[in-house]
Scaffold this active site. Structure first.
Site, short mmCIF file in Angstrom:
data_model
loop_
_atom_site.label_atom_id
_atom_site.label_comp_id
_atom_site.label_asym_id
_atom_site.label_seq_id
_atom_site.Cartn_x
_atom_site.Cartn_y
_atom_site.Cartn_z
N ALA A 29 0.80 -1.22 0.00
CA ALA A 29 0.00 0.00 0.00
C ALA A 29 0.84 1.29 0.00
O ALA A 29 0.39 2.32 -0.49
CB ALA A 29 -0.93 -0.01 1.21
N PHE A 40 -3.00 0.83 5.12
CA PHE A 40 -3.79 0.21 6.18
C PHE A 40 -3.32 0.62 7.56
O PHE A 40 -4.12 0.84 8.46
CB PHE A 40 -3.71 -1.31 6.06
CG PHE A 40 -4.88 -1.89 5.32
CD1 PHE A 40 -5.87 -1.09 4.80
CD2 PHE A 40 -5.00 -3.27 5.18
CE1 PHE A 40 -6.95 -1.62 4.13
CE2 PHE A 40 -6.08 -3.82 4.52
CZ PHE A 40 -7.05 -2.98 3.99
N HIS A 126 -3.82 -10.05 -3.84
CA HIS A 126 -5.05 -9.80 -3.08
C HIS A 126 -6.18 -9.33 -3.98
O HIS A 126 -7.12 -8.68 -3.51
CB HIS A 126 -4.78 -8.80 -1.96
CG HIS A 126 -3.83 -9.34 -0.92
ND1 HIS A 126 -3.10 -8.56 -0.07
CD2 HIS A 126 -3.49 -10.62 -0.61
CE1 HIS A 126 -2.35 -9.33 0.72
NE2 HIS A 126 -2.57 -10.57 0.40
N CYS A 134 -19.21 -12.06 -9.33
CA CYS A 134 -20.05 -13.04 -8.65
C CYS A 134 -19.15 -14.17 -8.16
O CYS A 134 -18.34 -14.70 -8.92
CB CYS A 134 -21.10 -13.57 -9.63
SG CYS A 134 -21.99 -14.99 -8.96
N SER A 201 4.39 -3.22 4.99
CA SER A 201 4.83 -3.46 6.36
C SER A 201 5.22 -4.93 6.54
O SER A 201 5.74 -5.32 7.57
CB SER A 201 3.71 -3.09 7.34
OG SER A 201 2.56 -3.86 7.07
N ILE A 243 9.05 6.53 -0.86
CA ILE A 243 9.20 5.65 -2.03
C ILE A 243 9.33 6.45 -3.34
O ILE A 243 10.23 6.19 -4.14
CB ILE A 243 7.99 4.70 -2.11
CG1 ILE A 243 8.03 3.72 -0.93
CG2 ILE A 243 7.94 3.95 -3.43
CD1 ILE A 243 6.71 3.05 -0.63
P1 NAD Z 1 0.51 -1.64 5.09
O1 NAD Z 1 -0.45 -0.50 5.27
O2 NAD Z 1 0.56 -2.68 6.13
O3 NAD Z 1 1.98 -1.04 4.96
C1 NAD Z 1 2.26 0.05 4.15
C2 NAD Z 1 3.63 0.56 4.55
O4 NAD Z 1 4.00 1.58 3.65
C3 NAD Z 1 3.69 1.15 5.96
O5 NAD Z 1 4.72 0.50 6.69
C4 NAD Z 1 4.00 2.64 5.72
O6 NAD Z 1 4.90 3.15 6.67
C5 NAD Z 1 4.65 2.60 4.36
N1 NAD Z 1 4.47 3.83 3.58
C6 NAD Z 1 3.32 4.51 3.33
N2 NAD Z 1 3.55 5.53 2.49
C7 NAD Z 1 4.89 5.52 2.22
C8 NAD Z 1 5.74 6.31 1.42
N3 NAD Z 1 5.29 7.35 0.70
N4 NAD Z 1 7.07 6.01 1.37
C9 NAD Z 1 7.57 4.97 2.10
N5 NAD Z 1 6.80 4.15 2.86
C10 NAD Z 1 5.47 4.43 2.91
O7 NAD Z 1 0.25 -2.21 3.66
P2 NAD Z 1 0.58 -3.65 3.06
O8 NAD Z 1 1.84 -4.19 3.63
O9 NAD Z 1 0.43 -3.48 1.60
O10 NAD Z 1 -0.56 -4.62 3.59
C11 NAD Z 1 -1.86 -4.22 3.73
C12 NAD Z 1 -2.91 -4.87 2.85
O11 NAD Z 1 -3.75 -3.79 2.53
C13 NAD Z 1 -2.47 -5.39 1.52
O12 NAD Z 1 -2.84 -6.69 1.50
C14 NAD Z 1 -3.30 -4.66 0.46
O13 NAD Z 1 -4.12 -5.60 -0.21
C15 NAD Z 1 -4.24 -3.79 1.20
N6 NAD Z 1 -4.31 -2.38 0.81
C16 NAD Z 1 -4.17 -2.01 -0.50
C17 NAD Z 1 -4.22 -0.67 -0.86
C18 NAD Z 1 -4.08 -0.31 -2.31
O14 NAD Z 1 -4.47 -1.10 -3.18
N7 NAD Z 1 -3.51 0.85 -2.64
C19 NAD Z 1 -4.42 0.31 0.10
C20 NAD Z 1 -4.57 -0.09 1.45
C21 NAD Z 1 -4.51 -1.45 1.79
#
Ligand code: NAD
Length: 252
Positions: A29, A40, A126, A134, A201, A243
């Site tokens: 994310a 998240f 995911h 459906c 994360s 990032i």
């Molecule tokens: P997570 O929220 O657990 O971790 C995201 C990480 O990114 C955090 O540790 C945060 O500190 C870091 N972060 C955020 N913005 C940043 C930046 N600009 N530069 C550097 N680091 C940054 O997300 P995850 O590990 O992807 O797991 C969560 C689940 O949530 C996934 O399975 C996903 O399916 C889902 N999700 C997806 C989206 C999306 O599609 N964009 C958004 C939210 C959640």
């Protein structure tokens, strides 16, 4: 969070990418926050507002289905139109250059494809949240149609073809992982020589275990994330910085 990576870390990243023959990118994310999609676990992220509805609850309760779909559409409406960010574009450039062979993503936003990575080079662990389907006959249903059903009818929408349960095409907690996507991701992790874990994360399993498969199979592991992750200790390089700013160099 630090905006820019340390110079030495950034140089190591560019050198390691340069030296690699087969890069695999793995995203979470964090790569999409600069596009306006909340992650998240950061403060203000989706989980600080909603308790997730697991798959079993979704399947067993029409009320939970209505609630889950309503919430999803609310967040979607709040987020509005999204476009790929610098991180997505940098990865697309590495794919285009033949440097990266595959993008494995936990994200459901479709932004890797929107940034120009061919769909067959994106593995969505995911699922995809840009449409619904459906769960019985797999017919695709657009989210605007789902929204209209929720606005005009009571209960949860049903499939117009078979009457089955409609869900966003995402994988919820407790829902089986897509086997083909998992297989492709594991194969790629085993055969790459550099694995870039970006914006995750690394807490959601089984997806979070994939960087470890790469490391154990002999690939170098680089983690780019704003805060510590579960695998920082085993990584060859950890960049704790923004990032988009870190990867932007690949856009030139
Ligand atoms: P997570 O929220 O657990 O971790 C995201 C990480 O990114 C955090 O540790 C945060 O500190 C870091 N972060 C955020 N913005 C940043 C930046 N600009 N530069 C550097 N680091 C940054 O997300 P995850 O590990 O992807 O797991 C969560 C689940 O949530 C996934 O399975 C996903 O399916 C889902 N999700 C997806 C989206 C999306 O599609 N964009 C958004 C939210 C959640």
């Amino acid at each position: 969070m630090q905006a820019m990576p340390d110079r030495t870390e950034a140089e190591s990243l560019y050198r390691m990418v340069d030296a690699a023959r087969n890069v695999v990118a793995f995203t979470g994310a964090g790569i999409s926050t600069e596009c306006g999609i909340p992650d998240f676990r950061s403060p203000g992220g989706v989980w600080s507002r909603f308790k997730p509805i697991d798959f079993e609850t979704f399947m067993s309760s029409e009320e939970a289905r209505r609630e889950g779909l309503t919430r999803f559409l609310k967040v979607r409406a709040e987020v509005g139109e999204v476009r790929p960010g610098r991180g997505h574009r940098a990865i697309a450039a590495l794919v285009e250059a033949g440097k990266a062979s595959l993008v494995i993503t936990q994200n459901i936003d479709g932004l890797h494809q929107a940034s120009g990575v061919p769909a067959d080079k994106v593995v969505e662990l995911h699922g995809n949240g840009t449409y619904a389907h459906c769960l019985g006959c797999r017919t695709r249903h657009e989210l605007d149609w789902v929204a209209h059903q929720l606005e005009t009818k009571v209960g949860a929408p049903a499939c117009t073809v078979c009457g089955g349960i409609i869900k966003t095409a995402t994988i919820s907690f407790g829902q089986p992982m897509p086997p083909e996507a998992m297989r492709q991701a594991q194969d790629a992790a085993q055969s790459c020589d550099l694995f870039l874990a970006i914006g995750s994360s690394l807490q959601v399993y089984p997806a979070a275990g994939i960087p470890l498969i790469a490391r154990r199979s002999g690939a170098r592991l680089i983690i780019i994330n704003g805060e510590p992750t579960s695998f920082d200790e085993v990584a060859d390089l950890v960049i704790r910085a923004d990032i988009g700013s870190t990867l932007d160099r690949f856009n030139y």
